[in-house]
Design a protein around this motif. Structure first.
Motif, short mmCIF file in Angstrom:
data_model
loop_
_atom_site.label_atom_id
_atom_site.label_comp_id
_atom_site.label_asym_id
_atom_site.label_seq_id
_atom_site.Cartn_x
_atom_site.Cartn_y
_atom_site.Cartn_z
N UNK A 35 0.84 -1.20 0.00
CA UNK A 35 0.00 0.00 0.00
C UNK A 35 0.88 1.25 0.00
N UNK A 36 1.91 1.25 0.82
CA UNK A 36 2.83 2.39 0.87
C UNK A 36 3.53 2.58 -0.48
N UNK A 37 3.95 1.51 -1.11
CA UNK A 37 4.62 1.62 -2.42
C UNK A 37 3.67 2.17 -3.48
N UNK A 38 2.40 1.79 -3.41
CA UNK A 38 1.43 2.33 -4.36
C UNK A 38 1.24 3.83 -4.15
N UNK A 39 1.22 4.26 -2.89
CA UNK A 39 1.11 5.69 -2.60
C UNK A 39 2.32 6.45 -3.10
N UNK A 43 2.44 9.37 -5.94
CA UNK A 43 3.10 10.65 -5.70
C UNK A 43 4.17 10.93 -6.76
N UNK A 44 4.90 9.90 -7.14
CA UNK A 44 5.93 10.04 -8.17
C UNK A 44 5.31 10.42 -9.51
N UNK A 45 4.18 9.79 -9.83
CA UNK A 45 3.50 10.10 -11.08
C UNK A 45 3.01 11.54 -11.10
#
Length: 97
Positions: A35-39, A43-45
Motif C-alpha cells: 500500500x505504501x509503495x502504491x502511494x 506521488x511520483x507520477x
C-alpha cells in the motif's frame, strides 16, 4: 494403564499456532508495504506530471524571452496588445467592435 493414557494424551503443540501468527504478521507487513509503495508511485507520477508542465512552461518562457529580443516582435505586441502607434500614424478603430 496410566502410562498408556499419558502416551495417548498429546501435549498442546505451540509450534503450529506460533507459525500461523508469524506468517500472519509477515503478511500484514507485506500488505502494508505494498500500500505504501502504491502511494509513493502515485506521488511520483503526480510529481512527474508537475515537472513536465513546469518544463513546458519554462520552454515557452524561454521562447518568449528570445522573441522579445526581436524589435519586430516587440512592435507587433505593442501594436496588438497595447494599441500603440508610431509617431505620425493615426490609430484605426473598427466601428463594429
Amino acid at each position: 494403564m496410566a502410562m498408556e493414557r499419558r502416551k495417548k494424551r498429546r501435549k498442546f503443540d505451540f509450534f503450529v499456532p506460533l507459525l500461523i501468527v508469524i506468517i500472519g504478521y509477515f503478511a500484514f507487513v507485506l500488505v502494508g508495504q505494498q500500500v505504501h509503495l502504491q502511494e509513493v508511485a502515485a506521488d511520483q507520477e503526480a510529481a512527474d506530471a508537475r515537472l513536465a508542465a513546469a518544463e513546458a512552461e519554462n520552454a515557452a518562457l524561454k521562447q518568449e524571452k528570445a522573441d522579445l529580443q526581436d524589435p519586430a516582435y516587440v512592435e507587433k505586441i505593442a501594436r496588438e496588445e497595447l494599441g500603440m502607434t508610431r509617431h505620425g500614424e493615426l490609430p484605426y478603430t473598427d466601428a463594429s467592435k
